[in-house]
Every structure is written in structure tokens, then in C-alpha cells.
Design a protein around this motif. Structure first.
Motif, PDB file in Angstrom:
ATOM      1  N   ASN A  86      -8.297   3.839   2.697  1.00 28.42           N
ATOM      2  CA  ASN A  86      -7.237   3.044   3.325  1.00 28.42           C
ATOM      3  C   ASN A  86      -6.028   2.937   2.407  1.00 28.42           C
ATOM      4  O   ASN A  86      -6.169   2.808   1.184  1.00 28.42           O
ATOM      5  CB  ASN A  86      -7.755   1.639   3.644  1.00 28.42           C
ATOM      6  CG  ASN A  86      -6.807   0.882   4.549  1.00 28.42           C
ATOM      7  OD1 ASN A  86      -6.671   1.195   5.722  1.00 28.42           O
ATOM      8  ND2 ASN A  86      -6.134  -0.128   4.010  1.00 28.42           N
ATOM      9  N   TYR A  87      -4.837   3.000   3.024  1.00 19.10           N
ATOM     10  CA  TYR A  87      -3.572   2.795   2.299  1.00 19.10           C
ATOM     11  C   TYR A  87      -2.883   1.588   2.922  1.00 19.10           C
ATOM     12  O   TYR A  87      -2.610   1.571   4.123  1.00 19.10           O
ATOM     13  CB  TYR A  87      -2.689   4.051   2.389  1.00 19.10           C
ATOM     14  CG  TYR A  87      -3.363   5.254   1.790  1.00 19.10           C
ATOM     15  CD1 TYR A  87      -3.258   5.535   0.436  1.00 19.10           C
ATOM     16  CD2 TYR A  87      -4.158   6.082   2.581  1.00 19.10           C
ATOM     17  CE1 TYR A  87      -3.913   6.624  -0.123  1.00 19.10           C
ATOM     18  CE2 TYR A  87      -4.819   7.172   2.036  1.00 19.10           C
ATOM     19  CZ  TYR A  87      -4.693   7.437   0.683  1.00 19.10           C
ATOM     20  OH  TYR A  87      -5.353   8.503   0.128  1.00 19.10           O
ATOM     21  N   ASN A  88      -2.633   0.586   2.114  1.00 18.97           N
ATOM     22  CA  ASN A  88      -2.155  -0.716   2.601  1.00 18.97           C
ATOM     23  C   ASN A  88      -0.646  -0.873   2.449  1.00 18.97           C
ATOM     24  O   ASN A  88      -0.146  -1.975   2.269  1.00 18.97           O
ATOM     25  CB  ASN A  88      -2.867  -1.840   1.859  1.00 18.97           C
ATOM     26  CG  ASN A  88      -2.572  -1.836   0.359  1.00 18.97           C
ATOM     27  OD1 ASN A  88      -2.125  -0.835  -0.178  1.00 18.97           O
ATOM     28  ND2 ASN A  88      -2.827  -2.948  -0.312  1.00 18.97           N
ATOM     29  N   PHE A  89       0.107   0.215   2.532  1.00 15.82           N
ATOM     30  CA  PHE A  89       1.524   0.216   2.180  1.00 15.82           C
ATOM     31  C   PHE A  89       2.391  -0.283   3.337  1.00 15.82           C
ATOM     32  O   PHE A  89       2.694   0.465   4.261  1.00 15.82           O
ATOM     33  CB  PHE A  89       1.985   1.617   1.792  1.00 15.82           C
ATOM     34  CG  PHE A  89       1.305   2.193   0.574  1.00 15.82           C
ATOM     35  CD1 PHE A  89       0.415   1.443  -0.172  1.00 15.82           C
ATOM     36  CD2 PHE A  89       1.555   3.495   0.175  1.00 15.82           C
ATOM     37  CE1 PHE A  89      -0.206   1.970  -1.290  1.00 15.82           C
ATOM     38  CE2 PHE A  89       0.939   4.035  -0.941  1.00 15.82           C
ATOM     39  CZ  PHE A  89       0.059   3.271  -1.675  1.00 15.82           C
ATOM     40  N   PHE A  90       2.803  -1.537   3.259  1.00 14.31           N
ATOM     41  CA  PHE A  90       3.793  -2.059   4.198  1.00 14.31           C
ATOM     42  C   PHE A  90       5.204  -1.757   3.707  1.00 14.31           C
ATOM     43  O   PHE A  90       6.159  -1.755   4.477  1.00 14.31           O
ATOM     44  CB  PHE A  90       3.622  -3.572   4.375  1.00 14.31           C
ATOM     45  CG  PHE A  90       2.766  -3.930   5.549  1.00 14.31           C
ATOM     46  CD1 PHE A  90       3.304  -4.504   6.679  1.00 14.31           C
ATOM     47  CD2 PHE A  90       1.403  -3.665   5.528  1.00 14.31           C
ATOM     48  CE1 PHE A  90       2.513  -4.817   7.764  1.00 14.31           C
ATOM     49  CE2 PHE A  90       0.603  -3.973   6.609  1.00 14.31           C
ATOM     50  CZ  PHE A  90       1.161  -4.545   7.735  1.00 14.31           C
ATOM     51  N   SER A  91       5.332  -1.534   2.423  1.00 15.22           N
ATOM     52  CA  SER A  91       6.628  -1.171   1.836  1.00 15.22           C
ATOM     53  C   SER A  91       6.370  -0.089   0.803  1.00 15.22           C
ATOM     54  O   SER A  91       5.226   0.327   0.584  1.00 15.22           O
ATOM     55  CB  SER A  91       7.289  -2.394   1.193  1.00 15.22           C
ATOM     56  OG  SER A  91       6.490  -2.899   0.133  1.00 15.22           O
ATOM     57  N   GLY A  92       7.424   0.371   0.147  1.00 11.02           N
ATOM     58  CA  GLY A  92       7.271   1.391  -0.877  1.00 11.02           C
ATOM     59  C   GLY A  92       6.378   0.918  -2.008  1.00 11.02           C
ATOM     60  O   GLY A  92       6.186  -0.284  -2.219  1.00 11.02           O
ATOM     61  N   GLU A  93       5.810   1.874  -2.735  1.00 13.47           N
ATOM     62  CA  GLU A  93       4.903   1.561  -3.845  1.00 13.47           C
ATOM     63  C   GLU A  93       5.259   2.416  -5.049  1.00 13.47           C
ATOM     64  O   GLU A  93       4.788   3.550  -5.194  1.00 13.47           O
ATOM     65  CB  GLU A  93       3.458   1.799  -3.418  1.00 13.47           C
ATOM     66  CG  GLU A  93       2.427   1.190  -4.345  1.00 13.47           C
ATOM     67  CD  GLU A  93       2.659  -0.298  -4.507  1.00 13.47           C
ATOM     68  OE1 GLU A  93       3.332  -0.683  -5.494  1.00 13.47           O
ATOM     69  OE2 GLU A  93       2.194  -1.076  -3.659  1.00 13.47           O
ATOM     70  N   PRO A  94       6.134   1.898  -5.939  1.00  9.25           N
ATOM     71  CA  PRO A  94       6.617   2.711  -7.061  1.00  9.25           C
ATOM     72  C   PRO A  94       5.525   3.240  -7.980  1.00  9.25           C
ATOM     73  O   PRO A  94       5.679   4.320  -8.552  1.00  9.25           O
ATOM     74  CB  PRO A  94       7.548   1.738  -7.803  1.00  9.25           C
ATOM     75  CG  PRO A  94       8.021   0.789  -6.744  1.00  9.25           C
ATOM     76  CD  PRO A  94       6.840   0.610  -5.832  1.00  9.25           C
ATOM     77  N   VAL A  95       4.427   2.514  -8.151  1.00  8.23           N
ATOM     78  CA  VAL A  95       3.376   2.964  -9.065  1.00  8.23           C
ATOM     79  C   VAL A  95       2.820   4.323  -8.650  1.00  8.23           C
ATOM     80  O   VAL A  95       2.451   5.145  -9.485  1.00  8.23           O
ATOM     81  CB  VAL A  95       2.242   1.912  -9.151  1.00  8.23           C
ATOM     82  CG1 VAL A  95       1.043   2.466  -9.912  1.00  8.23           C
ATOM     83  CG2 VAL A  95       2.747   0.646  -9.845  1.00  8.23           C
ATOM     84  N   VAL A  96       2.776   4.586  -7.329  1.00  8.17           N
ATOM     85  CA  VAL A  96       2.281   5.883  -6.856  1.00  8.17           C
ATOM     86  C   VAL A  96       3.418   6.746  -6.320  1.00  8.17           C
ATOM     87  O   VAL A  96       3.190   7.744  -5.638  1.00  8.17           O
ATOM     88  CB  VAL A  96       1.183   5.711  -5.777  1.00  8.17           C
ATOM     89  CG1 VAL A  96      -0.009   4.990  -6.358  1.00  8.17           C
ATOM     90  CG2 VAL A  96       1.703   4.975  -4.559  1.00  8.17           C
ATOM     91  N   HIS A  97       4.658   6.345  -6.622  1.00  4.70           N
ATOM     92  CA  HIS A  97       5.858   7.104  -6.274  1.00  4.70           C
ATOM     93  C   HIS A  97       6.016   7.270  -4.756  1.00  4.70           C
ATOM     94  O   HIS A  97       6.438   8.334  -4.290  1.00  4.70           O
ATOM     95  CB  HIS A  97       5.843   8.476  -6.967  1.00  4.70           C
ATOM     96  CG  HIS A  97       5.528   8.391  -8.433  1.00  4.70           C
ATOM     97  ND1 HIS A  97       6.404   7.850  -9.344  1.00  4.70           N
ATOM     98  CD2 HIS A  97       4.418   8.724  -9.138  1.00  4.70           C
ATOM     99  CE1 HIS A  97       5.855   7.876 -10.548  1.00  4.70           C
ATOM    100  NE2 HIS A  97       4.651   8.395 -10.453  1.00  4.70           N
ATOM    101  N   ALA A  98       5.681   6.238  -4.013  1.00  2.85           N
ATOM    102  CA  ALA A  98       5.892   6.220  -2.564  1.00  2.85           C
ATOM    103  C   ALA A  98       7.160   5.420  -2.280  1.00  2.85           C
ATOM    104  O   ALA A  98       7.233   4.239  -2.596  1.00  2.85           O
ATOM    105  CB  ALA A  98       4.696   5.591  -1.849  1.00  2.85           C
ATOM    106  N   GLU A  99       8.157   6.063  -1.702  1.00  2.00           N
ATOM    107  CA  GLU A  99       9.450   5.428  -1.489  1.00  2.00           C
ATOM    108  C   GLU A  99       9.439   4.439  -0.333  1.00  2.00           C
ATOM    109  O   GLU A  99      10.286   3.553  -0.256  1.00  2.00           O
ATOM    110  CB  GLU A  99      10.520   6.501  -1.253  1.00  2.00           C
ATOM    111  CG  GLU A  99      10.729   7.416  -2.460  1.00  2.00           C
ATOM    112  CD  GLU A  99      11.719   8.521  -2.177  1.00  2.00           C
ATOM    113  OE1 GLU A  99      12.254   8.562  -1.043  1.00  2.00           O
ATOM    114  OE2 GLU A  99      11.957   9.356  -3.068  1.00  2.00           O
ATOM    115  N   ASP A 100       8.518   4.617   0.590  1.00  5.02           N
ATOM    116  CA  ASP A 100       8.394   3.710   1.730  1.00  5.02           C
ATOM    117  C   ASP A 100       6.904   3.590   2.034  1.00  5.02           C
ATOM    118  O   ASP A 100       6.068   4.196   1.346  1.00  5.02           O
ATOM    119  CB  ASP A 100       9.169   4.255   2.929  1.00  5.02           C
ATOM    120  CG  ASP A 100       9.515   3.182   3.960  1.00  5.02           C
ATOM    121  OD1 ASP A 100       8.973   2.065   3.849  1.00  5.02           O
ATOM    122  OD2 ASP A 100      10.298   3.463   4.874  1.00  5.02           O
ATOM    123  N   GLY A 101       6.555   2.826   3.059  1.00  2.95           N
ATOM    124  CA  GLY A 101       5.148   2.641   3.344  1.00  2.95           C
ATOM    125  C   GLY A 101       4.832   2.586   4.822  1.00  2.95           C
ATOM    126  O   GLY A 101       5.641   2.086   5.615  1.00  2.95           O
TER     127      GLY A 101
END
Length: 525
Positions: free
Chosen positions: A362-377
Motif C-alpha cells: 500500500n502507498y498512502n500518498f495523499f500529497s508528495g513525499e520528498p523522502v522517496v522523491h514523489a512530487e505528488d501523491g
């Protein structure tokens, strides 16, 4: 008949969290006398996560009024004076004002991931990691964007600093909160002078009317006086007019600093994990890290000691949405279950799942996640072919997702040989006893403890800092916490389970491989 005698020696702490404004009143033994709260939520306006400042004041007044009503019920009288007051709030963000004190840009919160260019440029310039949510990154990005308000900035602060300023007239910040605005030199407990000079000499600053240090709050450490409640401030907090002016305030801090205080995690080799809307770990360092890591933020304790922080934007929000689905199903079945009961049922069911979640991720990204270099979620649940798709595995994957990004950052500290005796857990993830502790201990391969005081969280922590202001008597904050605040406190410690640790390692292998799918999701939907 009253059950508590109000005497004016109580300390008040108020924290502006991501989803709740909480007020806590403590006595001289650091016991909670009364509490109050106000629920609020950030809004996405014009692609910016923000809160309206009108909600800051209505929420503050509601939280204080609900606390005051409880005080009246217990003591037969309302609060008229206090020994001290402290304010804290979600760290970082961007709140600029002009010379007349007018807000000249929407409040840009920690949740935004819109400053990647500025954060990268400044990290290179300083040779020091500047996260996207830091105030200086927001400021420089606004300059790079050519935003009109830049030349009119007279004061730049955070939410905690803003509330404190309005109630005291003082433009100050505690050093821990200030370290999320601009890098701090722990030798001087002030903004790093070399980096101040580097920033002021950037070509983009030519023509602006200010120098960076002129518009930042003055830095204070725990125990220093940060001003007094003004008559106008007293009315902002308590419009009834009962609360008297003249009450001293401690330096305003961020929720990271108050979490450290609430868990007695401000000495070297101690650390804590705050798990709520966001999740972050704070580890007090013995030695500097060998180099810059963009996944590790360098901040400080409320006394200025260097801290390695792994901050992840997403934690329990996605999990909470899934609990709502199960709550709806329980209602359809006419099951007489409260929401806390449903949480407990699902959490405990997760313990029966496979240690690796049986091929679920599961990926719980409602917004970006800089630690994993995800700009949005985009929240995303996946399962492998031939997986073991059960309720236990499904909800275990939900809990695992709350600290999977954190694990990636903590692996860097493991490689740096950073010593951690124990991590203190606090926040919503730990409300169900034992489950969150056990699964996190296995995931991070470190003992995880929860104190009985941790349930009060940062509001209690800033109340303790307020009490330290008037009751410290020359003791260091470490001495004060050990010998006064936590001398008789109890905590439960869960050691890592070998099977959980091995299972989480396998889960993380799948999690890391699937990050490409998560990034594709927000690019496509």
C-alpha cells in the motif's frame, strides 16, 4: 462540588496540529487539569495546501473556551490568570507580512511540495539539506517565480511564531522551530552566519529591500522569556475578557520540538517518532553526519542540540479513510460499534497477518513525499499475483504503509552508525495499545516505547516548556525533564520481533519496486 482548586499557578499549552487545535492546562506536578480542542482541516486552494488565518483565531478561541468550560466544571470558576503560556504548531511553512502587519500571501503549509528548484539550489549553495517545506525554500521559490509580494515582505514567520507575535507583540521563535525556517548554528544557537551571507549575496536578491536576517524572527532557547500576554492578546485568546494580561510566555516551538519534550527525547542517542497526519522521527546526534543527505533534515532540540529528522508528509490519513469504509459496513450490518472499537479490531487483526503482508502493498500518498522523491501523491493499493488476500494482511499493509517512507530515511542513519537506545512513540498510530509499537519496532529494528503522558502530545509538551520558563530554577532542560517531569513516569517498551523484522524487509523490497507504479499513478490520474 468542585474537584479541583484553581490557584493561578497552572501552565497553559496550545498546539495547532494538522487536524486539531488542542489546549492543555497542567498543574505544578505536570498533571493535566483540563483540555479542550477544535477540529480543523487544511484546504487545497489554487494547488496550495493552506489554512485561513480567520480559522486560526476562531479555532484558538474555541479550544480555549472548551478547556475553560471544563475548568469551570471542575473548580467552579473560570481562568483569570496563569503562571505561563506556550504555543506550538505544525512546523515550517510560509507566512509573510508587510510593514503594517498585513498578510501578503496565503499560508503555505509543510504539506506543499512546490519548492523543488529552490530547495535543490539552496542545498547546493549551503552544502546543507534544505527540505521543500522549510520557510527559506518557500521564500526563495517565490523569488524565482517572480511573485509580486516579495518586495513587500517585512516579517516572515511560521504559524506558531505568528500566533505568539499577535498575543505578545514579540517577533521571536524557539530555536527548534527556527531551525525549520533557516539552518541553525548549534554553537551560537542562532541562524548560521555563513549561510546568511551566502543567501544575501544571491543574484535573485539584488533590488529587494531587505536582508534575510532582518525579516526572520529572533531566536530563543527553552527557558528564555519570550514576552508577556498583552491586553489585546488576552482578548484574542479569551474574548470574554476574564483572562488577565501580563502572563509570561515561553518561546513558541514547532510540533517536532514539543514532541521531543513530551517523550523526554532531547538527550544524545534518544529519539522519538510522531505518527499522525504526517510521520517523522527525531534522533539527537552524538556526532555530525558524514555528509549531506536530502532525505535527512538537520534541525535542533528546543535547547539547540543537533537532531537528524526524517520527515514524511503522509502517515495515517489513508488508513483513516479505510477505517471509514469499515465503519460504514458495520453500520449497514447494524453493528453497535464505536469508531475506536473498529480501530482496535482492525489493528489487532493485523497482528494475525503474514509478517510480509502476503504480497500486498500500500502507498498512502495523499500529497508528495520528498523522502522517496514523489512530487505528488495518489493513494494506491496493489497486490501481487497469487497473494494471500485476507483482512489481516490488508490492514497490516495499511499500518506498514504509515512508516514505509520513514524506514527509507532511517536506513541512512543505520548506515551512518547513528546509535539509538530506544524510540519513543506518540501520536494517533499508537492509540491502539501494543500493535503500532510492535509493528514499528520490527520495521525499524529498534525498541519502541510509549509513555503514559504521550497521549497528550505536543500541547502537553509546550505546557511543560511554559512551566520550565517559570520553574526551571537554573536547571538545564534535560535535568528538568529527568528529575522533575518524568521522575515517576511509566512507559511500555516493545522489543523488535525477529519475524516481524524479516517480514518487513521483504515487504519493503516489494514497496521499493512498486514506487514506479505510484509515481505513474499521480502522473496519470
Amino acid at each position: 462540588m468542585s474537584v479541583y482548586k484553581l490557584n493561578g499557578s497552572e501552565a497553559l499549552g496550545i498546539e495547532f496540529g494538522s487536524t486539531r487545535i488542542k489546549a492543555v492546562l497542567i498543574n505544578n506536578d505536570f498533571e493535566t487539569v483540563a483540555s479542550g480542542s477544535f477540529d480543523w482541516e487544511n484546504k487545497l486552494k489554487n494547488d496550495v495546501w493552506t489554512y485561513d488565518l480567520e480559522d486560526v483565531w476562531s479555532g484558538l478561541q474555541c479550544a480555549f473556551a472548551s478547556l475553560n468550560d471544563e475548568v469551570k466544571e471542575k473548580s467552579g470558576e473560570y481562568i483569570t490568570t496563569l503562571s505561563s503560556i506556550g504555543f506550538s504548531a505544525m512546523m515550517h511553512g510560509y507566512l509573510p507580512f508587510d510593514e503594517n502587519g498585513n498578510q501578503i500571501c496565503e499560508f503555505r503549509t509543510w504539506r506543499n511540495t512546490i519548492t523543488s528548484q529552490a530547495a535543490s539550489d539552496l542545498s547546493t549553495l549551503f552544502n546543507f539539506n534544505i527540505p521543500q517545506r522549510w520557510s527559506i525554500a518557500h521564500l526563495y521559490q517565490a523569488m524565482l517565480n517572480g511573485e509580486e509580494h516579495i518586495n513587500n515582505i517585512s516579517y516572515l514567520t511560521t504559524l506558531a511564531g505568528y500566533v505568539h507575535w499577535q498575543l505578545t507583540g514579540k517577533k521571536v521563535l524557539g530555536v527548534g522551530e527556527a531551525s525549520g525556517m533557516f539552518p541553525i548554528d548549534s554553537n551560537t544557537n542562532d541562524y548560521d552566519a555563513k549561510m546568511i551571507s551566502l543567501f544575501d549575496n544571491l543574484p535573485a536578491l539584488k533590488g529587494v529591500k531587505w536582508n534575510i536576517k532582518d525579516i526572520l524572527p529572533r531566536v530563543l532557547i527553552a527557558g528564555e522569556n519570550a514576552g508577556y500576554l498583552t491586553e489585546q492578546g488576552a482578548l484574542l485568546l479569551d474574548p470574554s475578557g476574564r483572562l488577565e494580561a501580563g502572563i509570561p510566555l515561553c518561546p513558541p516551538e514547532g510540533d517536532a520540538g514539543t514532541g521531543m519534550v513530551a517523550t523526554n527525547s532531547i538527550s544524545a542517542k534518544t529519539g522519538n517518532v510522531s505518527a499522525g497526519t504526517s510521520i517523522f522521527s527525531m534522533v539527537v546526534l552524538e556526532n555530525k553526519l558524514s555528509r549531506l543527505y536530502e532525505e535527512i533534515d538537520m534541525v535542533t532540540t528546543p535547547t539547540g542540540k543537533p537532531v537528524a529528522m526524517v520527515h514524511c508528509n503522509n502517515c495515517c490519513t489513508d488508513l483513516d479513510y479505510w477505517v471509514r469504509i469499515f465503519t460504514e459496513f458495520a453500520s449497514l450490518c447494524s453493528a453497535n460499534l464505536t469508531k475506536p472499537q473498529i480501530y482496535d479490531l482492525l489493528y489487532n487483526e493485523a497482528l494475525l497477518g503474514d509478517a510480509d503482508c502476503g504480497g500486498l502493498v500500500n502507498y498512502n500518498f495523499f500529497s508528495g513525499e520528498p523522502v522517496v522523491h514523489a512530487e505528488d501523491g495518489r493513494p494506491l493499493f496493489m497486490r501481487a499475483q497469487g497473494c494471500k488476500f485476507s483482512l489481516a494482511n490488508f490492514f497490516r499493509a495499511q499500518i506498514y504503509s504509515t512508516f514505509s517512507s520513514l524506514k527509507i530515511g532511517m536506513e541512512i542513519l543505520e548506515n551512518e552508525n547513528v546509535k539509538i537506545d530506544c524510540l519513543m512513540g506518540h501520536g494517533g498510530l499508537f492509540k491502539t495499545k501494543y500493535v503500532g509499537q510492535r509493528l514499528m519496532a520490527g520495521a525499524l529494528n529498534t525498541p519502541v516505547a510509549v509513555m503514559e503522558t504521550a497521549g497528550e502530545g505536543g500541547a502537553w509538551g509546550i505546557a511543560v516548556l511554559a512551566e520550565y520558563l517559570v520553574d526551571g530554577n537554573g536547571a538545564s532542560l534535560e535535568e528538568y525533564l529527568n528529575n522533575r517531569v518524568f521522575a515517576k513516569s511509566k512507559k511500555s517498551v516493545v522489543e523488535p520481533d525477529e519475524k516481524d523484522a524479516q517480514g518487513f524487509t521483504e515487504y519493503m523490497r516489494l514497496y521499493k519496486k512498486g514506487l514506479a507504479v505510484e509515481k505513474s499513478a499521480y502522473q496519470s490520474i
